[in-house]
Write an enzyme that holds these catalytic residues in place. Structure first.
Site, PDB file in Angstrom:
ATOM      1  N   THR A 231      24.529  35.362 -12.628  1.00  0.00           N
ATOM      2  CA  THR A 231      25.579  34.250 -12.165  1.00  0.00           C
ATOM      3  C   THR A 231      26.929  34.863 -12.124  1.00  0.00           C
ATOM      4  O   THR A 231      27.395  35.818 -12.701  1.00  0.00           O
ATOM      5  CB  THR A 231      25.612  33.560 -13.440  1.00  0.00           C
ATOM      6  OG1 THR A 231      24.163  33.043 -14.001  1.00  0.00           O
ATOM      7  CG2 THR A 231      26.550  32.281 -13.124  1.00  0.00           C
TER       8      THR A 231
ATOM      9  N   LEU B 138      28.760  34.983 -18.786  1.00  0.00           N
ATOM     10  CA  LEU B 138      28.017  34.469 -17.886  1.00  0.00           C
ATOM     11  C   LEU B 138      26.786  35.481 -17.791  1.00  0.00           C
ATOM     12  O   LEU B 138      26.793  36.691 -18.020  1.00  0.00           O
ATOM     13  CB  LEU B 138      28.707  34.468 -16.411  1.00  0.00           C
ATOM     14  CG  LEU B 138      29.685  33.448 -16.428  1.00  0.00           C
ATOM     15  CD1 LEU B 138      30.388  33.717 -14.936  1.00  0.00           C
ATOM     16  CD2 LEU B 138      29.358  31.975 -16.826  1.00  0.00           C
ATOM     17  N   ASP B 139      25.541  34.961 -17.375  1.00  0.00           N
ATOM     18  CA  ASP B 139      24.356  35.798 -17.140  1.00  0.00           C
ATOM     19  C   ASP B 139      24.690  36.829 -15.963  1.00  0.00           C
ATOM     20  O   ASP B 139      25.559  36.470 -15.188  1.00  0.00           O
ATOM     21  CB  ASP B 139      23.146  34.961 -16.808  1.00  0.00           C
ATOM     22  CG  ASP B 139      22.760  33.976 -17.885  1.00  0.00           C
ATOM     23  OD1 ASP B 139      22.986  34.236 -19.089  1.00  0.00           O
ATOM     24  OD2 ASP B 139      22.081  32.920 -17.442  1.00  0.00           O
ATOM     25  N   LYS B 140      23.801  37.839 -16.237  1.00  0.00           N
ATOM     26  CA  LYS B 140      24.177  39.117 -15.270  1.00  0.00           C
ATOM     27  C   LYS B 140      24.108  38.455 -13.664  1.00  0.00           C
ATOM     28  O   LYS B 140      24.840  38.738 -12.879  1.00  0.00           O
ATOM     29  CB  LYS B 140      23.163  39.947 -15.257  1.00  0.00           C
ATOM     30  CG  LYS B 140      23.282  41.139 -14.374  1.00  0.00           C
ATOM     31  CD  LYS B 140      22.285  42.213 -14.800  1.00  0.00           C
ATOM     32  CE  LYS B 140      22.161  43.523 -13.774  1.00  0.00           C
ATOM     33  NZ  LYS B 140      21.233  44.578 -13.882  1.00  0.00           N
TER      34      LYS B 140
END
Length: 286
Positions: A133, A129-131
């Site tokens: 998110t 997951l993106d940082k």
């Protein structure tokens, strides 16, 4: 490293060779060692490679250290991990916003380091997951299961459902976006819709609740492009609240949360389904 399995009722009939090669995806060199060292046992006995497995059989696989060399990463802080599910082979955790899934530098600490410390052994990232998110992330607990989980991901058999809060009133009850996504040549951090040179991306969006200035939507990914949900929705004029790259309006956090994760466990063939709570996301809806 030894693994014991009980062949489930739902497992299709196949030979030991087919099981190790096509189902477990064990590399050819390691399969050779398993065979020559007699490290494959069925019900405690060595078997012919063409023997057929049966439901209820007990399968034992023993790997030597040279089969799957152990890598080294710094251990993180186990108290930062919120477990959602764990068994011998996998762990699913609830990632908080503001932390990377895996480190970019050898000495950097990320969620992978914290999960490895929590489990007590080196784990492996299946998807990230993106940082910014939050939500459910799946890790493999050993290198043996990693390619099996990667195949499930590639075949889209790991289903991921996200909650997103977007700017404005989303006009559709449900909508499928299929715009291709490529890199932004002017900003290496960003992606953009590029229907000529980009890669195919498919996002299914369902409206859940409309607020005064925002809409809560559910997003299901059929592909896994970088920033896919963020790019698709911002391109349509509905950027995510708090998105530092695709929305100019400030907010405390990016309002994107991996709410649900489900798939069929490759060994038990039982359905694994987890939902990840998020106190900060819930607060952002108020």
């Amino acid at each position: 490293m030894q693994f014991l399995f009980k062949i489930p009722e739902k497992m299709p009939t196949m030979s030991i060779k087919e099981l190790l090669e096509n189902y477990f995806l064990i590399p050819r060199k390691i399969r050779h060692f398993l065979r020559t060292k007699k490290h494959v046992l069925v019900n405690g006995q060595p078997v012919n490679w063409q023997s057929t497995i049966q439901a209820g059989d007990s399968l034992s696989l023993t790997f030597d250290d040279e089969d799957y060399p152990t890598k080294s990463i710094p251990m993180g802080k186990p108290d930062l991990v919120q477990e959602l599910y764990q068994d011998e082979h996998i762990i699913i955790v609830n990632k908080p916003e503001g932390i990377k899934t895996h480190a970019n530098e050898p000495t950097e600490l990320a969620l992978l380091n914290h999960v490895s410390a929590y489990v007590g052994q080196i784990c492996y990232v299946v998807h990230r997951l993106d940082k910014e998110t939050s939500g459910a992330v799946l890790f493999a607990k050993n290198p043996f299961v990693l390619p099996i989980l990667n195949r499930l991901l590639e075949k889209k058999d790991i289903h991921r459902e996200y909650w997103a809060l977007v700017e404005g009133s989303f006009p559709y009850k449900s909508k499928i976006f299929k715009d291709k996504i490529g890199r932004d040549r002017h900003d290496r951090r960003k992606r953009l819709v590029d229907n000529k040179n980009g890669k195919y991306a498919e996002t299914h969006v369902t409206r859940l609740k409309v607020f005064d200035k925002h809409t809560l939507v559910k997003c299901q990914l059929k592909t896994g492009r970088t920033h896919q949900i963020r790019v698709h929705l911002s391109h349509q004029g509905f950027p995510l609240v708090g998105d530092p790259l695709y929305n100019q309006l400030p907010s405390k956090r990016l309002m994107l949360h991996a709410h649900r994760l489900d798939f069929i466990h490759p060994f038990s063939l039982e359905k694994i389904c987890v939902e990840a709570p998020s106190e900060s996301f819930e607060k952002g809806l108020k």
